[in-house]
Design a protein around this motif. Structure first.
Motif, PDB file in Angstrom:
ATOM      1  N   TYR A 271       1.096  -1.401   0.224  1.00  0.00           N
ATOM      2  CA  TYR A 271      -0.113  -0.055   0.268  1.00  0.00           C
ATOM      3  C   TYR A 271       0.872   1.569   0.195  1.00  0.00           C
ATOM      4  O   TYR A 271       0.701   1.967  -0.106  1.00  0.00           O
ATOM      5  CB  TYR A 271      -0.819  -0.232   1.055  1.00  0.00           C
TER       6      TYR A 271
ATOM      7  N   GLY B 285       2.128   1.904  -3.544  1.00  0.00           N
ATOM      8  CA  GLY B 285       0.899   1.717  -4.960  1.00  0.00           C
ATOM      9  C   GLY B 285       0.847   1.000  -5.282  1.00  0.00           C
ATOM     10  O   GLY B 285       0.401   0.906  -6.413  1.00  0.00           O
ATOM     11  N   SER B 286       1.225  -0.434  -5.130  1.00  0.00           N
ATOM     12  CA  SER B 286       0.843  -1.312  -5.966  1.00  0.00           C
ATOM     13  C   SER B 286      -0.207  -2.304  -4.739  1.00  0.00           C
ATOM     14  O   SER B 286      -0.508  -4.001  -5.336  1.00  0.00           O
ATOM     15  CB  SER B 286       2.375  -2.770  -5.488  1.00  0.00           C
TER      16      SER B 286
ATOM     17  N   LYS C 238      -7.135  -2.656  -6.050  1.00  0.00           N
ATOM     18  CA  LYS C 238      -8.138  -1.291  -5.810  1.00  0.00           C
ATOM     19  C   LYS C 238      -9.063  -1.449  -4.692  1.00  0.00           C
ATOM     20  O   LYS C 238     -10.348  -1.727  -4.442  1.00  0.00           O
ATOM     21  CB  LYS C 238      -9.158  -1.017  -7.092  1.00  0.00           C
TER      22      LYS C 238
ATOM     23  N   SER D  65      -9.471  -0.661  -0.098  1.00  0.00           N
ATOM     24  CA  SER D  65      -8.923  -0.518   1.302  1.00  0.00           C
ATOM     25  C   SER D  65      -8.345  -1.086   1.809  1.00  0.00           C
ATOM     26  O   SER D  65      -8.473  -2.551   1.590  1.00  0.00           O
ATOM     27  CB  SER D  65      -9.728  -0.069   2.449  1.00  0.00           C
TER      28      SER D  65
ATOM     29  N   THR E  18      -3.486  -0.517  -8.040  1.00  0.00           N
ATOM     30  CA  THR E  18      -3.615   0.621  -8.201  1.00  0.00           C
ATOM     31  C   THR E  18      -3.261   2.015  -8.433  1.00  0.00           C
ATOM     32  O   THR E  18      -3.130   2.703  -9.591  1.00  0.00           O
ATOM     33  CB  THR E  18      -3.661   1.593  -6.526  1.00  0.00           C
ATOM     34  N   ASN E  19      -1.887   0.917  -9.331  1.00  0.00           N
ATOM     35  CA  ASN E  19      -0.568   1.776  -9.926  1.00  0.00           C
ATOM     36  C   ASN E  19      -1.244   0.918 -11.493  1.00  0.00           C
ATOM     37  O   ASN E  19      -0.548   1.072 -12.724  1.00  0.00           O
ATOM     38  CB  ASN E  19       0.585   1.153  -9.987  1.00  0.00           C
TER      39      ASN E  19
END
Length: 1015
Positions: A272, A275-276, A279, A281, A306-307
């Protein structure tokens, strides 16, 4: 002695020989001392043969053996060689001891009874020492005691003398004790050797086991990290067991932060943070991840991060709630697989349900991209994965549990699965089976469809084997591309062995460039390409190679390591920079030398002068700088043109170099030269050099039929007397030259303090002159030009300088300084603009004449400057007259004509100033678009006093009128001069008689009234 057939016995032989090699030299030395001692204590009544002869023979044998043992010292011997040396030692011990016994027995029969005991003791001590030295070799030690010691003790025991008998008994007892001690020590020695041998074997087995474990760990690590997918194992406590490099790359994780034993929650935190993560929480992801159904079931899922990456995760549970999973980055192909995702997920779920009974090993094998197969000790197939079956599709039906390896191969051969075996199937099968039984085997296998796999096979401890198949099809295609690019490259390329530097591959360009046949190059190493010449260790950015004909080639080599045909090598490409470097050397030479005279230029002079000053400072010496100028060289250029001037400069340079006699001479510009000398005594040597240089120009310089007389002016400054740095030294020499030129042709002057003041004044003048235009210190005065009828035709603009401190400075003083310093360009532009602006303000359309300097006329933008002045002031071009001299025209006739014609198209007028003082070529009057000729004041001043001047004036006026060009005479100061000029038909007049140069404020009335000449 040890036994050569037994490992312990072999070790014992080597150790016996090693110890004996150290002891024997001491033994023979003791025998030498003992024999010499016995010989010395014997009385002279003993025969020389017994006293010295027999001992000498024995001593010679001892010396021979001593030298042999010394040569053996430091040499390693095998057990067999040690056995032979020990046997030889035993034989020599027998011979030597027997010889010494015979000698002692003979002595006992000849010496007195009182000497027998000392002799016996001396010899017995030698025997004891010999036996002790041979302790590690019991056969020789016992023989020594038996052959040498026992006879001596027995002889004393049988002598009949009580003392001798007692001595014999003690010696025999001593021999017994010594023998027992030697036997005891030897048994301990044998046990020690046995123990050492066992420890050595155990160490070897331990090292072999360690190597095997290390190799297995390396193979596992290599297989793990060479997978194309990310792989991770977690235990029942959700702690990481192991992961590969691809797993870290998929999720952009730092290898330094992820370690075995790390919790799943900590890894999720890292994902997290970079950024990997999925999608969702982090809390939602952890709840989902830690749920029992997710952990317990195998699954294949696709997750969008997310990336932007899309990762396919294959999750397989293991016993104890642990799991293994692969993570594959499928971002690029996700779009193409999106339509099949739902069907594929359903199929995977069905497959997972059907294979729920499979072992964890089978599940792990199915997710790796390499093909894996396990065979038992009878070479029957036990286990294989899906990728293995995909590699061997032709023989897929033969892949079943228990299938023999040979049978699988035969099925593949029958269906053409192995292209290399076509036509030689049985031979290929025999070779393949022979390799399969090896402990380790690796090779590249060609399959149908131009597919390649690398085969890695290892035998297991139970006799079975594990085979790995790695797809290397892309690698082989890249290799083929490499070979194509390598051979077709236009640059010389080669591949060399990384250790020996032997050439193992060359391309055609290298054969052509170096001139060798390919076979000759492949028989050479890189060192044979190197040229033998050196440049004294100087640094260079290239290597020197040689061609087949011996020519040197300068090359820049770029190399990269690679694996070529299974061995470490590197590929190199050579860039031939021979011509580039030659060009650079030529450019460097031209940068430091004058192109016309080939003398050093200003740049080279500065470098040489700095080095010369440094040498003078170190040696506490001196240096003289000679600033040399050719007198009236400008007139030669103006009269005869630049081609003649260049020839004069070349000859002048040659004469200066010849007169310098090895001293340094440089050309720094135009007709200026610099000479350097450090010959003592100074300044006498400098004056002598200057005198020689002047004498070199006693004879005229002949160029194209012209005998041109050239002289020199020389200024001299000394280091350190006159200056302590390069700039000051050159400036002071220039100041001395300035004084010499003012004192006349051919002058030689040394720098003095008074010249220093003049130099400072001149520099101050240069400095102030550069700011004069900006400060508004320059102004124009206008001198009227009158027609014959007395009307004013125009004015000539003359620049003046009013210095804020020095007052009015004459043009003859500051104009030469401006021309030399380069400030003349700024002054010329200001004069042109100011004169046009002033003339534009006049009510009457009078002509304004502006002098154009040689520097201004040479400028490429003269046309633009004139147009700008006319445009900004609004002055009609027909009212502007530019005055030029003959020197301006002769420098470049074609360029001068082009410039004048360009300006004439605007309607601008041209006047030829100072006509008669220069070359006065009639071709100018015809070739150039002149509107007026001005007779120089030197001819006007002599009118009424010299008939020759009148004749010249009459001729010039007549010539000009014949060509239709009006004439203006300048410098008129008397009525007589004006009358003569009017009588000869002069068109216009200028001089103090007509009107002195004045500022515009004084002459404002001339805007309205026509000025009448004084009569």
């Amino acid at each position: 002695m040890g036994d050569t057939t037994d490992p312990v016995g072999r070790s014992l032989l080597v150790e016996q020989f090693r110890i004996l090699r150290k002891q024997v030299p001491a033994l023979y030395a003791a025998l030498l001392v003992d024999s010499i001692s016995v010989g010395l204590v014997l009385p002279s009544t003993v025969s020389p043969w017994l006293r010295f002869g027999l001992p000498a023979a024995l001593l010679v044998m001892c010396l021979v053996r001593l030298s042999q043992w010394i040569r053996l010292n430091g040499t390693d011997f095998s057990p067999e060689e040690a056995y032979r040396q020990l046997a030889k030692t035993r034989l020599v011990a027998v011979v030597l001891n027997a010889g010494f016994v015979f000698w002692i027995l003979a002595l006992f029969g000849t010496v007195e009874p009182s000497l027998r005991a000392p002799v016996a003791l001396l010899v017995f001590m030698g025997c004891v020492g010999t036996a002790y030295c041979l302790g590690s070799f019991p056969p020789a030690s016992r023989l020594t005691m038996l052959i040498a010691g026992a006879p001596i003790g027995t002889l004393l025991l049988l002598s009949g003398d009580a003392m001798m008998i007692s001595l014999g008994i003690n010696l025999l007892l001593l021999l017994g004790l010594l023998g027992r001690m030697i036997n005891t020590n030897f048994r301990s020695f044998v046990q020690l050797v046995q123990t050492h041998s066992k420890m050595t074997e155990e160490g070897a087995r331990a090292r072999a086991a360690e190597q095997t474990a290390t190799a297995f760990a390396e193979r596992f690590d290599t297989a793990l990290n060479n997978m194309s997918q990310g792989l991770c194992f977690f235990d029942e406590d959700q702690r990481l067991i192991v992961c590969n490099r691809q797993y870290l790359e998929v999720y952009d994780l730092d290898p330094e932060l992820v370690r075995p034993g790390m919790s799943l929650n900590a890894i999720v935190d890292l994902r997290y943070s970079v950024g990997s993560a999925p999608k969702m929480s982090k809390a939602e992801y952890l709840v989902w991840r830690n749920s029992a159904p997710v952990i317990a079931r195998q699954s294949d899922t696709t997750v969008e991060l997310t990336n932007g990456r899309i990762v396919r995760i294959r999750h397989r549970p293991m016993e104890g709630n642990g799991w293994v999973a692969t993570h594959e980055d499928i971002t690029e192909r996700h779009r193409t697989e999106a339509a099949l995702a739902e069907a594929k997920a359903a199929a995977e779920q069905a497959e997972a349900a059907a294979r729920s009974a499979h072992t964890h090993l089978t599940e792990a094998l199915d997710v790796v991209p390499e093909g894996l197969a396990v065979f038992d000790k009878n070479d029957r197939l036990v286990l294989w994965n899906r990728q293995y079956a995909e590699f061997y599709t032709a023989s897929e039906e033969a892949l079943e549990s228990g299938a023999p390896f040979e049978h699988i191969l035969r099925v593949g051969l029958a269906r053409g699965q192995y292209p290399d075996a076509i036509g030689r199937e049985e031979e290929w099968l025999s070779e393949r089976m022979a390799c399969h039984v090896l402990p380790r085997y690796s090779h590249e296998q060609h399959l149908a469809g131009d597919r390649w796999v690398r085969v890695e096979e290892r035998r297991t401890g139970d006799g079975g084997s594990i085979g790995v198949r790695i797809d290397i099809t892309d690698l082989k295609r890249r290799e083929a591309s490499f070979h194509l690019l390598f051979e077709e490259n236009p640059l010389p390329m080669w591949v060399a062995d990384a250790k020996t530097r032997q050439l193992i591959a060359v391309n055609g360009a290298m054969c052509r460039h170096y001139g060798y046949a390919r076979e000759a190059l492949l028989a050479m190493s890189e060192t044979q390409l190197e040229h033998g010449e050196t440049d004294g260790g100087a640094e260079r950015d290239f290597e020197l190679h040689k061609s087949a004909c011996g020519d040197a080639i300068q090359v820049v080599i770029e190399s990269r390591p690679l694996i070529y045909e299974g061995r470490q090598a590197y590929v190199s490409v050579a860039f031939d920079v021979t011509e580039r470097n030659r060009t650079q050397q030529k450019i460097s030479y031209l940068a430091c030398h004058d192109a016309l005279t080939d003398l050093p230029n200003r740049t080279a002079l500065d470098q040489h002068l700095v080095a010369a000053i440094q040498r003078a400072e170190v040696s506490d010496g001196g240096l003289a700088v000679l600033c040399i100028d050719l007198d009236h060289f400008k007139e030669i250029n103006d009269l005869f043109g630049h081609a003649i001037g260049d020839a004069v400069l070349r000859e002048a340079s040659r004469r200066l170099q010849e007169a310098a006699q090895g001293s340094y001479v440089a050309r720094v510009g135009g007709d200026e030269f610099i000479g350097l000398t450090d010959q003592l005594p100074l300044p006498a040597s400098a004056e002598l050099l200057a005198t020689r240089m002047r004498a070199a120009f006693d004879q005229p310089i002949e160029v194209e039929g012209h005998a041109l007389k050239v002289d020199l002016c020389v200024g001299v400054a000394l280091f350190p007397r006159d200056a302590g740095d390069v700039v000051s030294l050159l400036a002071n020499a220039d100041a001395a030259l300035y004084r010499a030129k003012h004192e006349g042709r051919g002058a030689i002057r040394l720098f003095t303090s008074a010249m220093d003041q003049q130099l400072r004044n001149r520099r101050a003048l240069e400095h102030d002159l550069r700011l004069a235009v900006e400060r508004g210190e320059l102004y124009l005065e206008y001198q009227p030009q009158q027609r014959r009828d007395g009307r004013i035709a125009g004015y000539e603009a003359l620049v003046r300088w009013k210095h804020p401190v020095r007052g009015i400075i004459a043009p003859g003083e500051f104009i030469p300084v401006a021309e030399k310093s380069g400030a003349i360009a700024q002054i010329d532009d200001w004069v042109l603009m100011e004169a046009c602006r002033e003339a534009a303000s006049w009510d009457q359309p009078l002509r304004i004449a502006v002098n154009v300097s040689a520097a201004q006329f040479r400028r490429e933008n003269l046309d633009a400057h004139v147009r700008k002045a006319l445009r900004e002031t609004g002055l009609p071009p027909s009212r502007l007259e530019l005055e030029i001299t003959e020197g301006v025209l002769i420098e470049d006739i074609a360029r001068a004509k082009k410039t004048m014609q360009s300006l004439k198209t605007l309607g601008i007028l041209f006047a030829l100033d100072d006509f008669g003082t220069g070359y006065s070529s009639l071709s100018y009057l015809e070739a150039f678009p002149l509107d007026r000729i001005k007779i120089d004041r030197c001819f006007v001043a002599s009118l009424g006093q010299s008939e020759r001047s009148l004749a010249i004036v009459r001729a010039v006026i007549g010539l000009a009128h014949g060509l239709g060009v009006p004439v203006l005479a300048e410098g008129i100061e008397t009525n007589e001069q004006m009358s003569l000029l009017l009588h000869e038909g002069c068109d216009e007049l200028q001089g103090y008689l007509i009107g002195r140069p004045r500022r515009l404020a004084v002459n404002r009335e001339t805007k309205h009234d026509v000025m009448q000449a004084a009569s």
